[in-house]
Design a protein around this motif. Structure first.
Motif, PDB file in Angstrom:
ATOM      1  N   ALA A 111     -29.985  12.801 -95.757  1.00 20.19           N
ATOM      2  CA  ALA A 111     -30.132  11.476 -95.147  1.00 20.19           C
ATOM      3  C   ALA A 111     -30.965  11.605 -93.874  1.00 20.19           C
ATOM      4  N   LEU A 112     -31.947  10.737 -93.747  1.00 18.79           N
ATOM      5  CA  LEU A 112     -32.793  10.748 -92.568  1.00 18.79           C
ATOM      6  C   LEU A 112     -32.261   9.752 -91.548  1.00 18.79           C
ATOM      7  N   PRO A 113     -32.541   9.978 -90.258  1.00 19.65           N
ATOM      8  CA  PRO A 113     -31.992   9.082 -89.241  1.00 19.65           C
ATOM      9  C   PRO A 113     -32.688   7.732 -89.239  1.00 19.65           C
ATOM     10  N   ARG A 114     -32.054   6.757 -88.594  1.00 19.68           N
ATOM     11  CA  ARG A 114     -32.667   5.456 -88.387  1.00 19.68           C
ATOM     12  C   ARG A 114     -33.688   5.624 -87.278  1.00 19.68           C
ATOM     13  N   HIS A 115     -34.937   5.871 -87.660  1.00 19.41           N
ATOM     14  CA  HIS A 115     -35.980   6.193 -86.690  1.00 19.41           C
ATOM     15  C   HIS A 115     -37.038   5.091 -86.727  1.00 19.41           C
ATOM     16  N   TYR A 116     -36.914   4.144 -85.805  1.00 20.95           N
ATOM     17  CA  TYR A 116     -37.776   2.981 -85.840  1.00 20.95           C
ATOM     18  C   TYR A 116     -39.242   3.326 -85.572  1.00 20.95           C
ATOM     19  N   ASP A 117     -39.501   4.378 -84.804  1.00 18.17           N
ATOM     20  CA  ASP A 117     -40.894   4.750 -84.565  1.00 18.17           C
ATOM     21  C   ASP A 117     -41.568   5.198 -85.859  1.00 18.17           C
ATOM     22  N   ALA A 118     -40.838   5.928 -86.706  1.00 19.60           N
ATOM     23  CA  ALA A 118     -41.390   6.322 -88.003  1.00 19.60           C
ATOM     24  C   ALA A 118     -41.590   5.096 -88.891  1.00 19.60           C
ATOM     25  N   PHE A 119     -40.612   4.166 -88.875  1.00 21.76           N
ATOM     26  CA  PHE A 119     -40.741   2.937 -89.660  1.00 21.76           C
ATOM     27  C   PHE A 119     -42.009   2.178 -89.245  1.00 21.76           C
ATOM     28  N   GLY A 120     -42.204   2.052 -87.926  1.00 24.89           N
ATOM     29  CA  GLY A 120     -43.348   1.300 -87.424  1.00 24.89           C
ATOM     30  C   GLY A 120     -44.664   1.976 -87.719  1.00 24.89           C
ATOM     31  N   LEU A 121     -44.727   3.283 -87.487  1.00 19.76           N
ATOM     32  CA  LEU A 121     -45.957   4.034 -87.714  1.00 19.76           C
ATOM     33  C   LEU A 121     -46.383   3.983 -89.174  1.00 19.76           C
ATOM     34  N   LEU A 122     -45.461   4.240 -90.084  1.00 15.12           N
ATOM     35  CA  LEU A 122     -45.818   4.338 -91.495  1.00 15.12           C
ATOM     36  C   LEU A 122     -45.912   2.975 -92.177  1.00 15.12           C
ATOM     37  N   PHE A 123     -44.963   2.053 -91.848  1.00 18.71           N
ATOM     38  CA  PHE A 123     -44.827   0.845 -92.658  1.00 18.71           C
ATOM     39  C   PHE A 123     -44.894  -0.466 -91.868  1.00 18.71           C
ATOM     40  N   GLY A 124     -45.027  -0.401 -90.535  1.00 26.04           N
ATOM     41  CA  GLY A 124     -45.124  -1.611 -89.735  1.00 26.04           C
ATOM     42  C   GLY A 124     -43.821  -2.360 -89.578  1.00 26.04           C
TER      43      GLY A 124
END
Length: 204
Positions: A36-49
Motif C-alpha cells: 500500500a502506498l501512502p496518501r501522497h498528494y504531491d504525487a497525485f498532483g504531479l502525475l494526474f493533476g
C-alpha cells in the motif's frame, strides 16, 4: 487488495497492465504485488493533476480509462464515488524531467522546527493554527500562493516558509513511488515501454 492493484491510502486505486505480445494484443493485469502506498498528494498532483496543491504541470490528467483496459482491471472498480480515471504509460514516465519545478509556489505553507542539525520539516498545510497566525496576523491568507516565493515567518523554534517544489522533491520523499517506478521499469525492459501502463482512479 487484488493482484496488481495499486492503492494509496484510501484515495487512489488502479493497477499496472502489460501487453506481452505487443501492439494490437490484449492488455493483462500485471502480476505485481505492491505494498500500500501512502496518501501522497504531491504525487497525485504531479502525475494526474488531482489535489495538485503544489501547482505542478501534471503528466497525465483526466484521460479516462482506455477502451482496451483488461477485464481484470475493470473489476477493481467498486464504488460509485470513484472519479478522475486516467492512465500513463511507462514511456511517458521514463521521460519525466525530474529537475523541472512546479509552475507556482505550493499552496501549503511549509512548517519547520529548528534543531541542532538545521531546520526539520514538520509538515505543510493549507490552514495553520494559532502559532502561525500570531506572527502572520489573524486575517493573513493561509495559502502559500498568496505570497512571493521565499516569504518566511518565525516564532520561537518554528519557521514557516513559502516554497516551490520540483518534481524531484516528490520522488525523494516517496520511496513507495520509487519502488513502483522501478517495478514498471523492469516490466518495460521485458515488454517495451509502450506495453506497460499504470491506470488509476480516485475515491474521495
Amino acid at each position: 487488495m487484488g493482484e496488481g492493484e495499486l492503492k494509496m491510502g484510501t484515495d487512489i486505486a488502479g493497477g499496472v497492465e502489460v501487453r506481452p505480445q505487443g501492439r494490437g494484443s490484449p492488455w493483462l493485469l500485471a502480476d505485481v504485488n505492491l505494498d500500500a502506498l501512502p496518501r501522497h498528494y504531491d504525487a497525485f498532483g504531479l502525475l494526474f493533476g488531482v489535489r495538485n496543491f503544489a501547482g505542478f504541470e501534471p503528466v497525465a490528467p483526466g484521460r479516462g480509462l482506455p477502451e482496451d483496459a483488461s477485464p481484470e482491471l475493470l473489476c477493481l472498480q467498486c464504488a460509485d464515488s470513484e472519479h478522475g480515471h486516467t492512465w500513463v504509460s511507462w514511456t511517458e514516465l521514463a521521460h519525466i524531467d525530474w529537475s523541472v519545478r512546479a509552475l507556482r509556489v505550493d499552496d501549503r505553507i511549509h512548517e519547520y522546527r529548528s534543531t541542532s542539525d538545521g531546520p526539520c520539516l514538520v509538515g505543510k498545510a493549507s490552514h495553520h493554527g494559532h502559532a502561525w497566525r500570531a506572527v502572520a496576523g489573524e486575517r493573513a491568507d493561509p495559502r502559500g500562493s498568496a505570497y512571493p516565493e521565499g516569504t518566511e515567518w518565525r516564532a520561537g523554534d518554528r519557521l514557516w516558509r513559502v516554497e516551490r517544489l520540483s518534481r524531484g522533491d516528490v520522488l525523494r520523499v516517496d520511496p513507495q513511488l520509487r519502488a513502483l517506478l522501478d517495478t514498471m521499469r523492469d516490466l518495460a525492459e521485458r515488454h517495451g515501454g509502450d506495453n506497460v501502463r499504470l491506470l488509476v482512479w480516485f475515491d474521495s
